[in-house]
Write a protein that holds these residues in place. Structure first.
Motif, PDB file in Angstrom:
ATOM      1  N   SER A 218      51.377 102.538  45.376  1.00  0.00           N
ATOM      2  CA  SER A 218      51.773 101.135  45.079  1.00  0.00           C
ATOM      3  C   SER A 218      52.370 101.138  43.778  1.00  0.00           C
ATOM      4  N   PHE A 219      52.592 102.139  42.932  1.00  0.00           N
ATOM      5  CA  PHE A 219      53.208 102.291  41.651  1.00  0.00           C
ATOM      6  C   PHE A 219      53.095 103.701  41.343  1.00  0.00           C
ATOM      7  N   PRO A 220      54.010 104.275  40.481  1.00  0.00           N
ATOM      8  CA  PRO A 220      53.887 105.660  40.262  1.00  0.00           C
ATOM      9  C   PRO A 220      52.361 106.227  39.538  1.00  0.00           C
ATOM     10  N   VAL A 221      52.033 107.331  39.873  1.00  0.00           N
ATOM     11  CA  VAL A 221      50.561 107.533  39.371  1.00  0.00           C
ATOM     12  C   VAL A 221      50.589 107.849  37.844  1.00  0.00           C
ATOM     13  N   ILE A 222      49.648 107.348  37.317  1.00  0.00           N
ATOM     14  CA  ILE A 222      49.221 107.529  36.047  1.00  0.00           C
ATOM     15  C   ILE A 222      48.138 108.446  35.853  1.00  0.00           C
ATOM     16  N   PHE A 223      48.528 109.799  35.600  1.00  0.00           N
ATOM     17  CA  PHE A 223      47.420 110.805  35.653  1.00  0.00           C
ATOM     18  C   PHE A 223      47.571 111.482  34.241  1.00  0.00           C
ATOM     19  N   LEU A 230      49.404 104.164  27.465  1.00  0.00           N
ATOM     20  CA  LEU A 230      48.813 103.211  28.796  1.00  0.00           C
ATOM     21  C   LEU A 230      49.665 103.534  30.020  1.00  0.00           C
ATOM     22  N   HIS A 231      50.858 103.893  30.075  1.00  0.00           N
ATOM     23  CA  HIS A 231      51.342 104.036  31.334  1.00  0.00           C
ATOM     24  C   HIS A 231      52.078 105.406  31.134  1.00  0.00           C
ATOM     25  N   ASN A 232      51.224 106.438  31.309  1.00  0.00           N
ATOM     26  CA  ASN A 232      51.694 107.767  30.960  1.00  0.00           C
ATOM     27  C   ASN A 232      52.197 108.342  32.311  1.00  0.00           C
ATOM     28  N   ASN A 247      43.148 108.526  35.440  1.00  0.00           N
ATOM     29  CA  ASN A 247      43.674 108.591  36.835  1.00  0.00           C
ATOM     30  C   ASN A 247      43.788 107.038  37.178  1.00  0.00           C
ATOM     31  N   ASP A 248      44.977 106.439  36.936  1.00  0.00           N
ATOM     32  CA  ASP A 248      45.333 104.841  37.293  1.00  0.00           C
ATOM     33  C   ASP A 248      46.357 105.099  38.388  1.00  0.00           C
ATOM     34  N   SER A 249      45.794 104.947  39.690  1.00  0.00           N
ATOM     35  CA  SER A 249      46.741 104.993  40.805  1.00  0.00           C
ATOM     36  C   SER A 249      46.274 104.048  41.785  1.00  0.00           C
ATOM     37  N   SER A 259      46.484  98.536  46.323  1.00  0.00           N
ATOM     38  CA  SER A 259      45.259  98.645  45.259  1.00  0.00           C
ATOM     39  C   SER A 259      45.722  99.344  44.050  1.00  0.00           C
ATOM     40  N   ASP A 260      44.760  98.978  43.142  1.00  0.00           N
ATOM     41  CA  ASP A 260      45.024  99.406  41.604  1.00  0.00           C
ATOM     42  C   ASP A 260      43.897  99.976  41.051  1.00  0.00           C
ATOM     43  N   ILE A 261      43.270 101.088  40.673  1.00  0.00           N
ATOM     44  CA  ILE A 261      42.140 101.686  40.533  1.00  0.00           C
ATOM     45  C   ILE A 261      42.169 102.652  39.312  1.00  0.00           C
ATOM     46  N   GLY A 342      43.630  92.261  32.711  1.00  0.00           N
ATOM     47  CA  GLY A 342      43.930  92.538  34.193  1.00  0.00           C
ATOM     48  C   GLY A 342      45.012  91.785  34.582  1.00  0.00           C
ATOM     49  N   HIS A 343      45.259  91.741  36.010  1.00  0.00           N
ATOM     50  CA  HIS A 343      46.539  91.173  36.467  1.00  0.00           C
ATOM     51  C   HIS A 343      46.313  90.845  37.674  1.00  0.00           C
ATOM     52  N   LEU A 344      47.060  89.762  38.597  1.00  0.00           N
ATOM     53  CA  LEU A 344      46.888  89.407  39.967  1.00  0.00           C
ATOM     54  C   LEU A 344      47.270  90.930  40.836  1.00  0.00           C
ATOM     55  N   VAL A 349      51.786  95.019  42.956  1.00  0.00           N
ATOM     56  CA  VAL A 349      50.458  95.627  42.259  1.00  0.00           C
ATOM     57  C   VAL A 349      50.303  94.800  41.050  1.00  0.00           C
ATOM     58  N   HIS A 350      51.353  94.312  40.492  1.00  0.00           N
ATOM     59  CA  HIS A 350      51.292  93.184  39.604  1.00  0.00           C
ATOM     60  C   HIS A 350      51.739  91.999  40.439  1.00  0.00           C
ATOM     61  N   ASP A 351      50.834  91.323  40.879  1.00  0.00           N
ATOM     62  CA  ASP A 351      51.321  90.459  41.993  1.00  0.00           C
ATOM     63  C   ASP A 351      52.032  89.307  41.549  1.00  0.00           C
ATOM     64  N   VAL A 391      40.179  94.020  36.891  1.00  0.00           N
ATOM     65  CA  VAL A 391      39.437  94.106  35.517  1.00  0.00           C
ATOM     66  C   VAL A 391      39.625  95.486  35.056  1.00  0.00           C
ATOM     67  N   GLU A 392      40.351  95.524  33.901  1.00  0.00           N
ATOM     68  CA  GLU A 392      40.711  96.900  33.424  1.00  0.00           C
ATOM     69  C   GLU A 392      40.764  97.109  31.910  1.00  0.00           C
ATOM     70  N   PRO A 393      39.385  96.896  31.540  1.00  0.00           N
ATOM     71  CA  PRO A 393      39.568  97.171  29.801  1.00  0.00           C
ATOM     72  C   PRO A 393      39.587  98.613  29.420  1.00  0.00           C
ATOM     73  N   ILE A 431      38.998 101.837  32.838  1.00  0.00           N
ATOM     74  CA  ILE A 431      38.088 101.703  34.029  1.00  0.00           C
ATOM     75  C   ILE A 431      38.823 100.338  34.712  1.00  0.00           C
ATOM     76  N   GLU A 432      38.887 100.560  35.958  1.00  0.00           N
ATOM     77  CA  GLU A 432      39.845  99.526  36.476  1.00  0.00           C
ATOM     78  C   GLU A 432      39.105  99.485  38.138  1.00  0.00           C
ATOM     79  N   ASP A 433      38.925  98.062  38.469  1.00  0.00           N
ATOM     80  CA  ASP A 433      38.523  97.721  39.697  1.00  0.00           C
ATOM     81  C   ASP A 433      39.206  96.576  40.100  1.00  0.00           C
TER      82      ASP A 433
END
Ligand code: GLY
Ligand code: MN
Ligand code: MN
Length: 464
Positions: A218-223, A230-232, A247-249, A259-261, A342-344, A349-351, A391-393, A431-433
């Motif tokens: 849903s967006f390029p993997v951040i790993f 932040l967006h590596n 791992n933000d993917s 999804s965005d976890i 966070g975002h919608l 993915v950023h709705d 929710v991703e602090p 951490i993001e859910d």
């Protein structure tokens, strides 16, 4: 696709909100990578998908509000195209799947629009983000392509954004399918990652899961072990025991819901003491924020609540000091948490981000702040039932930012720069859910993904 009834209901809902004129919807075209026939993965425009569901290039649609008509424009494949691309359904067949009967070839679009313009009728369209569609609108409507978005319809933006923001039962199911793929992407990465590997080995592995189980990323993997960026999207670092990785993917379901976890885990399987201490603060901030979610509460207040948990935790570790309420008010904590909570989430993915965050994430009660950190909050207004929000602090130690603020003696009353030296190579933790706002609270969507230190260590030390 969903059933035709769903698309018809969505269009009927929209028709009630637009007073007069025509609504023009442009689907996306193929996007060339290095020459015309070598294209990026096709991604249909989300608003086109929402109202018409046709997941193919070269389509457009009109809803004529005054005459209560719905028209789809597209070209049937020629035999030459069928030779390269296989047998295809006709435009009529494709349109009937979303409950539209009237179809035309693409060339008719220009005539119909020119005719409407000549009669002085209003043509509504949403903001555009693809240059090819901006050029198309210039040709169709005679507006300078570079200024197209100045002419997007505020009435349509409001109507579509309000409608798309609130998710139906079937949309939630799609998002949960996308989260079940993200579950595999997260858990498999924890188990697959080993000291000595290069980040790209795992990033590629994660992307493979998204492709094999759904519609790709849903967006390029951040790993990255440099989670403080932040967006590596650089995957060239070698991992060693002692490192933690962010791992933000996320993935797209077959109907393109996202999804965005994010999880942060230790390469070796075990966190160090200092990593555990920071992790627990981020986790508490995230859980506190989730618990505070309910209709009527502003997301800005929840962002500030999470910020306070972070600042208090950092004070307990001696990294911040002084009056924490005042520190958060002035934005000192943003040295460690420089983004929004966070975002919608939905078809994008950023709705709805192409509608302009200030148009749907803020309102006349809550205006966007210009303060560092808080200004990056994408959604701030009061929550309503049916929206899905991340929710991703996080806590990050960004060496360049720390050095800059220290040189400027910024917030010296709140930040213990000397102690911060111990953390300069720490990296970052996020951490993001994905959370559904319900009538009386919230629900974390999807099956729980390991998140506590114990759960993560158990999975990450059980290697494959
Ligand atoms: N996936 C990027 C973000 O969390 O906003
Ligand atoms: Mn994310
Ligand atoms: Mn996110």
């Amino acid at each position: 696709m969903f059933s035709p009834k769903i698309y018809k209901e969505r269009r009927n809902e929209l028709k009630k909100k637009i007073k007069s004129g025509l609504i023009l919807f442009l689907g996306n075209d193929e996007s060339p990578m290095n020459y015309t026939d070598n294209t990026y993965r096709f991604r249909q425009d989300s608003t086109f998908l929402y109202y018409f569901g046709i997941d193919e290039p070269n389509f457009a649609a009109i809803i004529d509000i005054d005459e209560n008509k719905e028209l789809i424009f597209g070209n049937d494949f020629t035999i030459d195209e069928i030779i390269w691309m296989g047998p295809q359904k006709t435009v009529k067949q494709k349109a009937s799947r979303c409950g539209v009967k009237q179809t035309y070839s693409m060339s008719e679009l220009e005539n119909i629009l020119k005719n409407a313009l000549s009669k002085g009728r209003k043509i509504h369209f949403i903001p555009q983000y693809r240059h090819s569609n901006m050029i198309k609108l210039q040709i169709l409507l005679g507006i300078d392509a570079t200024r197209i978005n100045d002419y997007a319809s505020p009435e349509l933006i409001k109507a579509v954004a309000e409608q798309r923001a609130v998710k139906s039962r079937e949309e939630i199911e799609e998002i949960e399918k996308a989260i079940s793929i993200a579950y595999e992407m997260q858990v498999s990465a924890m188990r697959f990652t080993k000291p000595g590997m290069i980040e790209k080995e795992i990033a590629g592995f994660i992307e493979g899961i998204a492709i094999s189980m759904g519609n790709g990323l849903s967006f390029p993997v951040i790993f990255s072990k440099h989670g403080e960026t932040l967006h590596n999207h650089y995957y060239g670092n070698k991992l060693k025991a002692g490192d933690i990785v962010v791992n933000d993917s996320g993935a797209e379901s077959f109907l393109h819901y996202a999804s965005d976890i994010t999880r942060t885990f230790p390469v070796s399987g075990k966190f160090s003491q200092i990593q555990k201490e920071i992790y627990e603060i981020v986790l508490l901030a995230q859980l506190t924020a989730i618990k505070s979610i309910k209709p009527g509460v502003s997301y800005k207040d929840i962002h500030l609540k999470a910020s306070t948990v972070i600042a208090e935790g950092l004070k307990a570790l001696g990294l911040m000091k002084g009056d924490i309420k005042e520190a958060v008010k002035q934005g000192a904590h943003a040295l460690f948490f420089p983004h929004g909570l966070g975002h919608l989430l939905g078809l994008d993915v950023h709705d709805l981000e192409n509608f302009g965050e200030n148009n749907f994430g803020y309102d006349n009660k809550i205006k966007r702040s210009s303060q560092f950190g808080l200004k990056s909050l994408r959604y701030a207004k009061a929550l309503v039932p049916g929206i899905v929000i991340t929710v991703e602090p996080g806590i990050y130690f960004i060496p360049q930012l720390i050095e800059k603020w220290e040189a400027e003696k910024k917030f010296e009353e709140f930040i213990n720069y000397q102690r911060l030296n111990l953390y300069k190579n720490f990296g970052g933790i996020r951490i993001e859910d994905d959370i559904l706002v319900t009538n009386n609270g919230s629900r974390i969507l999807g099956k729980p993904i390991p998140k506590s230190i114990e759960e993560i260590e158990e999975v990450a030390s059980n290697k494959i």
